[in-house]
Design an enzyme around this catalytic site. Structure first.
Site, PDB file in Angstrom:
ATOM      1  N   GLN A   1       0.821  -1.206   0.000  1.00 23.51           N
ATOM      2  CA  GLN A   1       0.000   0.000   0.000  1.00 23.51           C
ATOM      3  C   GLN A   1       0.858   1.260   0.000  1.00 23.51           C
ATOM      4  OE1 GLN A   1      -3.532  -0.413   2.783  1.00 23.51           O
ATOM      5  NE2 GLN A   1      -2.292  -2.117   3.547  1.00 23.51           N
TER       6      GLN A   1
ATOM      7  N   HIS B   1      -2.016   1.157  -4.365  1.00 22.01           N
ATOM      8  CA  HIS B   1      -2.359   2.589  -4.385  1.00 22.01           C
ATOM      9  C   HIS B   1      -1.455   3.387  -5.306  1.00 22.01           C
ATOM     10  CE1 HIS B   1      -4.029   1.828  -0.070  1.00 22.01           C
ATOM     11  NE2 HIS B   1      -4.864   1.438  -1.018  1.00 22.01           N
TER      12      HIS B   1
ATOM     13  N   CYS C   1       9.107  -4.598  12.615  1.00 23.26           N
ATOM     14  CA  CYS C   1       9.383  -5.607  11.594  1.00 23.26           C
ATOM     15  C   CYS C   1      10.883  -5.773  11.367  1.00 23.26           C
ATOM     16  CB  CYS C   1       8.676  -5.241  10.295  1.00 23.26           C
ATOM     17  SG  CYS C   1       9.135  -3.633   9.628  1.00 23.26           S
TER      18      CYS C   1
ATOM     19  N   ASN D   1       2.812  -5.983  13.797  1.00 19.95           N
ATOM     20  CA  ASN D   1       2.523  -4.553  13.939  1.00 19.95           C
ATOM     21  C   ASN D   1       2.657  -4.181  15.410  1.00 19.95           C
ATOM     22  OD1 ASN D   1       1.910  -1.975  13.217  1.00 19.95           O
ATOM     23  ND2 ASN D   1      -0.151  -2.408  12.446  1.00 19.95           N
TER      24      ASN D   1
ATOM     25  N   GLU E   1       0.332  -2.582  16.975  1.00 19.51           N
ATOM     26  CA  GLU E   1      -1.017  -2.663  17.517  1.00 19.51           C
ATOM     27  C   GLU E   1      -1.708  -3.893  16.957  1.00 19.51           C
ATOM     28  OE1 GLU E   1      -2.129  -0.746  19.848  1.00 19.51           O
ATOM     29  OE2 GLU E   1      -0.405   0.630  19.827  1.00 19.51           O
TER      30      GLU E   1
END
Length: 595
Positions: free
Chosen positions: A222, A253, A394, A373, A375
């Site tokens: 993305q 995107h 990561c 992640n 969260e």
């Protein structure tokens, strides 16, 4: 006189073969019937045989002879029956958690070894991995994300004094307002400069390594910075083809690497100099076309504006059809691992893709789905979608995986050592001593008896019957001598005056009454009987004497006139003797009957 009917001629019966006699031996023969029958009575016509065969064979089926059904082959020559495939049951799934956040400067995760093994083994061993990445994988390269506290939405809102969120800067409405267009131009120019200065991170190199090993089925990104596609193993194609083949990286995107005209759809490499102005730059292709039309006396069609080839909110994605085809193809290919990293899954299309891939991958027995992640995923729809939830950066995941860089094609080399090298290393390290303790051996008892012979022959049996073997335990003595010696050596008994106490007799335990069950799987013991209760004796009851044959079965007399109703006690006699009862007088009317 009517002519006599003659019976149709029948063929002589063939001699039965051994096989036919074996099968018909249980059937009754004509001689076993009680009535005489002739052999002609067992002959049938062809029509009767066909009718009988139609009753045995249902419609659509026919009986085959053994030669026809098995092709003249025996049972041993027939191929073995096809085995049924054993389908393993579904694997039990449960979500595991792995915390990779820094702990006071220590990076020891020994207490989470099963989760670490699942993470590392999935990245190192799985062959068909799909990765869905967000802006979180580029933060280590200096590119800000969108929705965090330090993301673009917050910084753009403060920088441009926007009343709404910075999300408005990524809406298609920016080209409808001159002030928003100027802010958008400045933002795009700054993002392009930062992306050009940045370099791939360790996680980018890990993805590229998976691509070079042909273990990365697809990378859905993305991001618009284009860091992933700068490495050859993760190269993409712009625009995408509707049909296969497709590149390894799919930009959902768009990217800042290209710019496109809103009118003629002319596409070229992104040029930051053209966007160093408050309004959108003109399309050079449209300018040439318009100039040619004006010189030839044709009317102008207008000049389009250039914009970066990225997908904004509330506008159509030009690669939507191709991206849909790629997604459907990847779902049908049934990957064995999914890694969702650095994204919050706020885009509806990406959420649907993640749900579809999770359901397909988790249906495989060795399939693994992971979330990486800071969260956890939001929404109840993702509560039971991932096998491993990794909380942390990561970059730490790439460090734990320890994969080589994508451009490192060197193979692991093992140096061959000569005997001289081995001696040199021994001299440098010093003498090595290894102490090996021998385990204690258990004592084995010697066998004193005779061993069983391993084999027996007729000659040995004959010799054994003639010769006698001496018992080694007797040491050459006879049995009588051994018994006499044992009596002499017996210990002396005590004096006859002292008597040994008699052994205590075992008293029988009193039977315990049936225990009462008060609750499930709990038995209460019966109470013990006290001595007072034992002293109470039951009342003795007289035995019931059987009535003699012919005696009345009721207490009352059968006829009131036959006996007096007096309570005279019968003469005492022995029990079981019969008594004769006669009335004192004859009832009325009985004399006439007797006469």
């Amino acid at each position: 006189m009517a002519p006599r009917k003659t019976k149709p001629a029948t063929k002589p019966a063939a001699k039965p073969t051994p096989a036919s006699t074996a099968t018909t031996s249980s059937c009754p023969s004509p001689k076993s019937f009680p009535i005489p029958m002739e052999v002609d009575d067992f002959s049938f016509s062809d029509s009767e045989l066909s009718d009988a065969q139609s009753l045995i064979e249902p419609e659509g089926f026919s009986l085959l002879s053994p030669d026809e059904s098995s092709g003249g082959r025996s049972q041993d020559e027939l191929p073995p029956a096809r085995k049924k495939r054993r389908v393993a049951g579904p694997k039990e799934r449960r979500t595991q958690h792995l915390d990779l956040t820094p702990r006071l400067g220590f990076s020891d995760y020994g207490d989470q070894e099963p989760q670490l093994n699942l993470l590392v083994n999935t990245i190192r061993n799985h062959k068909k991995i799909v990765v869905i990445a967000g802006a979180g994988i580029s933060t280590s390269a200096g590119i800000p994300d969108f929705r965090s506290d330090d993301g673009l939405f917050k910084t753009l809102q403060k920088k441009h004094n926007l009343k709404a969120s910075g999300k408005l800067m990524f809406d298609a409405a920016v080209y409808q307002d001159e002030a928003l267009t100027a802010s958008f131009q400045e933002m795009v120019r700054s993002l392009s400069e930062e992306a050009e200065k940045s370099s791939p991170t360790a996680f980018h190199h890990m993805l590229a390594r998976l691509g070079s090993d042909n273990r990365l089925t697809r990378l859905y990104t993305q991001n618009i910075d284009g860091i992933e596609t700068s490495m050859p193993p993760l190269a993409t194609q712009i625009p995408l083809n509707v049909k296969a083949p497709w590149p390894r990286t799919i930009q959902l995107h768009g990217s800042l690497e290209k710019m496109v005209c809103q009118k003629c759809r002319h596409m070229s490499t992104f040029d930051r100099v053209m966007f160093d102005r408050p309004d959108a730059p003109e399309c050079p292709e449209c300018v040439l076309t318009n100039q040619f039309r004006m010189e030839t006396g044709q009317r102008s069609h207008g000049i389009g504006k250039m914009r970066p080839r990225i997908v904004l909110y509330n506008e159509h994605n030009p690669d939507e059809e191709a991206i849909t085809s790629v997604m459907n193809a990847d779902i049908r290919s049934r990957p064995d691992a999914l890694i969702v990293v650095g994204t919050s899954l706020k885009i509806p299309g990406v959420r649907r893709l993640v749900k579809s891939l999770c359901s397909v991958i988790r249906s495989r027995r060795n399939g693994v789905t992971m979330w990486i992640n800071n969260e956890p995923p939001s929404g109840k729809e993702f509560e039971d979608c991932f096998d491993l939830l990794v909380k942390g950066d990561c970059e730490e995941v790439a460090r734990l995986a320890q994969l080589k860089r994508w451009d490192d094609d060197s193979k692991p080399i093992f140096d061959e050592c000569q005997s001289a090298d081995v001696e040199r290393v021994k001299n440098e390290q010093g003498p090595l001593s290894v102490v090996i303790t021998t385990p204690k051996k258990e004592k084995v008892q010697a066998q004193t008896g005779m061993l069983t012979p391993s084999s027996s022959y007729d000659g040995d049996v004959e010799n054994a019957s003639t010769t006698t073997l001496s018992n080694p335990a007797s040491k050459g003595r006879k049995l009588t001598e051994i018994l006499k010696a044992s009596k002499k050596d017996a210990p002396k008994t005590e004096s006859a005056g002292v008597k040994k106490p008699a052994p205590r007799k075992r008293t029988k335990k009193e039977p315990v009454k049936n225990a009462k069950i008060t609750t499930f799987s709990k038995v209460t013991k019966a109470q013990k009987v006290t001595p007072e209760e034992k002293s109470v004796k039951l009342e003795e009851h007289k035995a019931m004497h059987p009535l003699p044959p012919g005696a009345a079965r009721t207490n009352a007399p059968m006829l009131p006139g036959l006996a007096k109703d007096d309570s005279k006690s019968t003469p005492s006699g022995k029990r079981g003797q019969l008594e004769t009862i006669s009335p004192d007088r004859i009832p009325k009317g009985m004399g006439k009957l007797l006469d």
